[in-house]
Design a protein around this motif. Sequence first.
Motif, PDB file in Angstrom:
ATOM      1  N   ASP A  25       7.941  -8.354  -7.946  1.00 46.36           N
ATOM      2  CA  ASP A  25       8.845  -7.585  -8.802  1.00 46.36           C
ATOM      3  C   ASP A  25       8.083  -6.380  -9.355  1.00 46.36           C
ATOM      4  O   ASP A  25       6.896  -6.195  -9.077  1.00 46.36           O
ATOM      5  N   LEU A  26       8.755  -5.594 -10.158  1.00 45.47           N
ATOM      6  CA  LEU A  26       8.137  -4.363 -10.648  1.00 45.47           C
ATOM      7  C   LEU A  26       7.642  -4.510 -12.082  1.00 45.47           C
ATOM      8  O   LEU A  26       7.348  -3.531 -12.749  1.00 45.47           O
ATOM      9  N   VAL A  38      14.700  -0.144  -0.601  1.00 44.05           N
ATOM     10  CA  VAL A  38      13.262  -0.406  -0.563  1.00 44.05           C
ATOM     11  C   VAL A  38      13.027  -1.864  -0.189  1.00 44.05           C
ATOM     12  O   VAL A  38      13.632  -2.769  -0.753  1.00 44.05           O
ATOM     13  N   LYS A  39      12.150  -2.075   0.806  1.00 43.42           N
ATOM     14  CA  LYS A  39      11.936  -3.418   1.313  1.00 43.42           C
ATOM     15  C   LYS A  39      10.651  -4.027   0.784  1.00 43.42           C
ATOM     16  O   LYS A  39      10.495  -5.231   0.726  1.00 43.42           O
ATOM     17  N   LYS A  40       9.691  -3.162   0.453  1.00 45.73           N
ATOM     18  CA  LYS A  40       8.399  -3.710   0.086  1.00 45.73           C
ATOM     19  C   LYS A  40       7.736  -2.782  -0.914  1.00 45.73           C
ATOM     20  O   LYS A  40       7.786  -1.565  -0.758  1.00 45.73           O
ATOM     21  N   VAL A  41       7.144  -3.367  -1.951  1.00 49.63           N
ATOM     22  CA  VAL A  41       6.372  -2.585  -2.915  1.00 49.63           C
ATOM     23  C   VAL A  41       4.946  -3.116  -2.873  1.00 49.63           C
ATOM     24  O   VAL A  41       4.720  -4.321  -2.941  1.00 49.63           O
ATOM     25  N   ILE A  42       4.002  -2.195  -2.723  1.00 47.05           N
ATOM     26  CA  ILE A  42       2.609  -2.593  -2.545  1.00 47.05           C
ATOM     27  C   ILE A  42       1.764  -1.961  -3.633  1.00 47.05           C
ATOM     28  O   ILE A  42       1.947  -0.796  -3.974  1.00 47.05           O
ATOM     29  N   GLN A  48       4.270  -6.892  -3.742  1.00 45.67           N
ATOM     30  CA  GLN A  48       4.668  -7.360  -5.067  1.00 45.67           C
ATOM     31  C   GLN A  48       6.025  -8.037  -5.044  1.00 45.67           C
ATOM     32  O   GLN A  48       6.909  -7.658  -4.284  1.00 45.67           O
ATOM     33  N   GLU A  56      11.322   2.606   7.271  1.00 47.95           N
ATOM     34  CA  GLU A  56      10.570   3.496   8.156  1.00 47.95           C
ATOM     35  C   GLU A  56       9.222   2.959   8.607  1.00 47.95           C
ATOM     36  O   GLU A  56       8.956   2.829   9.775  1.00 47.95           O
ATOM     37  N   GLU A  57       8.366   2.652   7.648  1.00 47.43           N
ATOM     38  CA  GLU A  57       7.033   2.177   8.025  1.00 47.43           C
ATOM     39  C   GLU A  57       7.039   0.727   8.455  1.00 47.43           C
ATOM     40  O   GLU A  57       6.164   0.285   9.164  1.00 47.43           O
ATOM     41  N   LEU A  58       8.028  -0.024   7.951  1.00 48.41           N
ATOM     42  CA  LEU A  58       7.975  -1.463   8.129  1.00 48.41           C
ATOM     43  C   LEU A  58       8.909  -1.978   9.196  1.00 48.41           C
ATOM     44  O   LEU A  58       9.134  -3.165   9.297  1.00 48.41           O
ATOM     45  N   SER A  59       9.457  -1.050   9.997  1.00 50.97           N
ATOM     46  CA  SER A  59      10.432  -1.502  10.985  1.00 50.97           C
ATOM     47  C   SER A  59       9.802  -2.547  11.900  1.00 50.97           C
ATOM     48  O   SER A  59      10.477  -3.252  12.614  1.00 50.97           O
ATOM     49  N   LEU A  63      13.081   4.519  -7.405  1.00 50.67           N
ATOM     50  CA  LEU A  63      13.072   4.049  -6.022  1.00 50.67           C
ATOM     51  C   LEU A  63      14.297   4.560  -5.291  1.00 50.67           C
ATOM     52  O   LEU A  63      15.370   4.679  -5.872  1.00 50.67           O
ATOM     53  N   PHE A 108       8.055   1.033   0.292  1.00 49.12           N
ATOM     54  CA  PHE A 108       8.441   1.302   1.674  1.00 49.12           C
ATOM     55  C   PHE A 108       9.883   0.912   1.930  1.00 49.12           C
ATOM     56  O   PHE A 108      10.306  -0.180   1.582  1.00 49.12           O
TER      57      PHE A 108
END
Lengths: 367, 442
Positions: free
Chosen positions: B341-342, B325-329, B339, B359-362, B321, B356
């Motif tokens: 956790d990983l 990183v703010k979000k893992v989908i 999610q 950038e995408e989640l602003s 990563l 993400f």
Amino acid sequence: MEENINNQQQVTEESVKYIISTSPHLYKRETTKNIMWLVNLALLPAAVFGIFAFGIYTLFIIMSSIAASLVTEAIILKIRKKDISLDDGSAVLTGLLLALNMPPGVPLYIPIISSIFAIGIVKQAFGGLGENWANPAIAGRVFALFAWSKKMTVWALPFTADAVSSATPLGAYKSALLQGSVTDGITKASGFIAGMFSGPLQVYQTSVGNSDISYIDLFFGFKGGCIGEISVFLLLIGASFLIYRKIITLDIPLSYLLTALLIAWIFGGVQLGNGYFQGDFLFHFLTGGLVLGAFFMATDMVTTPITIKGRIVFGIGCGVITMLIRFLSGLPEGVSLSILFMNMMTPTLDRIFKIKPMGYIKENKNK
Amino acid sequence: MFFTKNFGMGGIHAEDFKFLTNHKKIENADVPNIAYIPVNQHLGTPAEIIVKEGQEVEEGQLIAKANGFISSNVHSSIPGTVIKIEERFTSIGKRSKVVVIQLKGEFKKSGKILQLVDWRSKSKDFLLDKIKEYGIVGLGGATFPAHVKLSIPKDKKVDTFIVNGAECEPFLTADHRLMIDKSEDLLEGISIISTILENPKVYIGIEENKKDAIKRLKILSSNKYNIKIVPLRVRYPQGDEKQLIKAITGRIVPAGKIPLEINTVVHNVSTVIAIKEAIVNDKPLIERVVTVTGSGIKEPKNLKVKVGTPVKEVINECGGLKPGVKKVIIGGPMMGFAQMDLEVPVTKACSGILAFTDEELSFYKTDSICINCGRCVISCAFGLMPTYINKLLKYKKFKEVIDAGLLNCKECGCCSWVCPAQIPLVQNFKLGKDITKKLKLY
């Protein structure tokens, strides 16, 4: 459903923090705020033209109207213990639209009181943004029109030094019609097309004493009228921008304009003794607040139906009422009244024109 | 562009970001040291575990048995020892029993040359049994057991079989790469399914942004008279079963019914390939292609991952990563699950792993007031009025909400995507469905 409003929560686990939220995780970057400010922006050219055409005093009208809107909104939101969200642009838009619908020489207290009425009574008293039953700007304008009908009908010609009082094209036409002098001094051109376009414009030419005024002048804004409605050209540029950015859809403006112009074409010639299908629809398109109304006021999202069918009916209704008022009532102009009336019909239209789910099967009533 | 097929009303056009991975060949991911295999990887009842702690298992051995008709077998993806059977969170945010397998011993199938099964001489029942036995489920995301979809009642005759290669979710390219890298397998899989369905007309629906896949499949299928490649307009949710049927055949699936009602069966590209592998290569569904991408991944890739591999290991294989990183989908960005956790394992449903950064989640959801703009109504491909349903839910009118068509909502996310007031419509609908189910309104 209140418990799910806070859908963003940070989950801490082994020093990693990821945002948990439901799908979708991508969004179109368009907000209510964006929409409102872009509409404001689209109205700006017409407003600036109005200021140049009628002098610096119109700037004060616009400023006072917007200021009154903002102050009223802030005070009432404070009383209602809500977030003071003046930056969403909706109050500014109300103020701006209201000012653009004022005659150029109107005393400043009229736009101010109308703004207070529009925001305080029409918008906030019914629950603020999203809950108002009518377009606040239109309600404010109609309020002013009936409260100060004399002062709201003092017009001037643009680009004249000391605001010579002069009728609007529709006003001149209507007063000629009411006096029964509408056919006086009109030289009826021969031919189907030429005959169609020879009536109302000549009435206006006689009224202002200038026989050089043409449709081009009406289109670019060299005519009497409200501050923001005179330049059809700049309004159309603003509207094209909104359509290009997909802020407004074409359903309401098109159905509104087409209905209004069709009626103007079919019945407009009757009063001039020309018979049916001889009306001057171009005159009706270029004068009054039709373009401003169709693209900027009838498309107000809060007070229009949500389905496309509903919107088309909304537009047709606006068109019919506008032309009924223009032809048959004592008022020269009917755009605001027609939109106001159709705003009231919106909940009904929403109820009638619900869309059915895909693959919907008609339920058996005997079940 | 106006002549390509589309589903008609509604839908959205989001920026698709497929350029990150659509040129990258499918690579084999590393074998996990410890595999966590959930028994609830499919729609329907969870499978019943038939192994014990400490037991040795082989690659592809059945470890959990289908429990009922709408259920699916689960197999071990690696050889080794069952070290634990425990409860864990899976990627859809629910708890499931998980068989934990420690890698040990030898791979008897992967990487070996195996004798191919001559399926053409086998009966239809044999093929269906094989699909059932090898735990094939719909790999497009819904994970509906494939054998159920292919078991046609006697009074029905399927005349249209649609292969779903639309892959309308932004970012995902797994199906796209499969159509290019495994196009022969795909066509063989189609032949198998055609045999089971008794020679229907076959359409392969592919969105137009996969020009190379369309071209390749057109060339390869040119001698097959009953297969037609249909380019589709790039529009979300083109890959939804009902929308795809509408776009390709013009038929409309009645609300609340399955496509079989109108004599149509739809299968995803990756499911078709899994069916081919099950029957020809004698391989259970123990691995799948996952697109690992997003702004938070260092080297986005398309990976073939063993089921049960922890997401963390898959991400590490793609360079790890990026910071922030703010979000893992897991799944696609429109319908996937965020999610916590990983540690969650890759399941049969996992078509993508997205990470993400801002950038995408602003654009965080803030939820303001509905301004009645009607954008959600126009965007809904299923003919619903999201804002109206949302208002009914807000005022707790649960009976009316069923009449308004809440159950027809596929949670595709178009309404939330367009909403300028940022109302979490899909979230409210999911909640509304749960509430109405608890109230036994349907």
